[in-house]
Write a protein that holds these residues in place. Structure first.
Motif, PDB file in Angstrom:
ATOM      1  N   HIS A  10     -14.458  -5.002 -12.008  1.00  0.00           N
ATOM      2  CA  HIS A  10     -14.098  -6.419 -11.925  1.00  0.00           C
ATOM      3  C   HIS A  10     -12.594  -6.620 -12.108  1.00  0.00           C
ATOM      4  O   HIS A  10     -11.950  -7.335 -11.334  1.00  0.00           O
ATOM      5  N   ASP A  62     -10.524  -5.194  -9.106  1.00  0.00           N
ATOM      6  CA  ASP A  62     -10.683  -6.068  -7.947  1.00  0.00           C
ATOM      7  C   ASP A  62      -9.889  -7.358  -8.145  1.00  0.00           C
ATOM      8  O   ASP A  62      -9.217  -7.833  -7.230  1.00  0.00           O
ATOM      9  N   HIS A  63      -9.949  -7.898  -9.352  1.00  0.00           N
ATOM     10  CA  HIS A  63      -9.224  -9.135  -9.643  1.00  0.00           C
ATOM     11  C   HIS A  63      -7.710  -8.925  -9.508  1.00  0.00           C
ATOM     12  O   HIS A  63      -7.015  -9.747  -8.904  1.00  0.00           O
ATOM     13  N   GLU A  97     -13.678 -18.371  -6.582  1.00  0.00           N
ATOM     14  CA  GLU A  97     -14.239 -17.060  -6.256  1.00  0.00           C
ATOM     15  C   GLU A  97     -14.117 -16.105  -7.443  1.00  0.00           C
ATOM     16  O   GLU A  97     -15.006 -15.303  -7.709  1.00  0.00           O
ATOM     17  N   THR A  98     -13.025 -16.211  -8.182  1.00  0.00           N
ATOM     18  CA  THR A  98     -12.838 -15.378  -9.374  1.00  0.00           C
ATOM     19  C   THR A  98     -13.931 -15.651 -10.397  1.00  0.00           C
ATOM     20  O   THR A  98     -14.496 -14.725 -10.981  1.00  0.00           O
ATOM     21  N   ARG A 112     -17.208 -14.114  -9.273  1.00  0.00           N
ATOM     22  CA  ARG A 112     -17.207 -12.673  -9.476  1.00  0.00           C
ATOM     23  C   ARG A 112     -17.300 -12.311 -10.956  1.00  0.00           C
ATOM     24  O   ARG A 112     -17.977 -11.344 -11.315  1.00  0.00           O
ATOM     25  N   ASN A 115     -20.886 -12.834 -12.060  1.00  0.00           N
ATOM     26  CA  ASN A 115     -21.727 -11.743 -11.554  1.00  0.00           C
ATOM     27  C   ASN A 115     -21.540 -10.479 -12.389  1.00  0.00           C
ATOM     28  O   ASN A 115     -22.523  -9.817 -12.739  1.00  0.00           O
TER      29      ASN A 115
END
Length: 153
Positions: free
Chosen positions: A23, A26-27, A134-135, A138, A141
């Motif tokens: 995470h 990706d962030h 979107e952050t 994610r 999730n």
């Protein structure tokens, strides 16, 4: 029945670390690419934003329950001194000055008449809001995946 959080974490460490790191990596990639900024600039922009809004939102988890739902009004933002940014960030003063000036040129920050740095009123564009939405998706999730792992341990 599962054990304590610490026990669950120990049993699931590898998978939990993988999900959390996936995470974060990706962030960080998304921040750099989608916001079109280097990591230090993103950090400085976020630091000015958070320090400027801290009195409005509060500093702790409990204050979040009393936080207004909408964005912070521009007049509620506090300006941040370069010396405070230097002390908090650990970045060299000249590096910070260059980053701040570049953020000002890109209309993400502005310098007020007292020389303090604050978010530019037009600095939060629609793409920034979409990026943040979107952050959060994610992040939630990843948190659900970690929670499921821990509950099985």
């Amino acid at each position: 029945m599962p054990g304590s959080f610490d026990e669950q974490f120990e049993r699931s460490f590898g998978a939990v670390a993988f999900i959390a790191n996936r995470h974060m990596m990706d962030h960080m990639r998304r921040l750099s690419v989608e916001m079109e900024m280097d990591f230090e600039s993103v950090y400085v922009w976020g630091l000015v934003a958070h320090l400027g809004a801290i009195k409005y939102f509060g500093t702790g988890r409990d204050s979040a329950q009393e936080t207004p739902v909408n964005s912070v009004p521009q007049e509620a933002l506090q300006g941040v001194r370069l010396s405070d940014l230097t002390a908090i960030s650990g970045l060299p003063r000249e590096t910070l000055r260059r980053k701040l000036e570049a953020l000002q040129a890109s209309k993400r920050l502005l310098r007020d008449d007292k020389g303090l740095w604050v978010l530019h009123p037009d600095g939060i564009e629609e793409r920034t809001k979409e990026f943040t939405k979107e952050t959060v998706r994610r992040l939630l999730n990843a948190a659900r995946d970690i929670e499921q792992l821990l509950s099985r341990s």
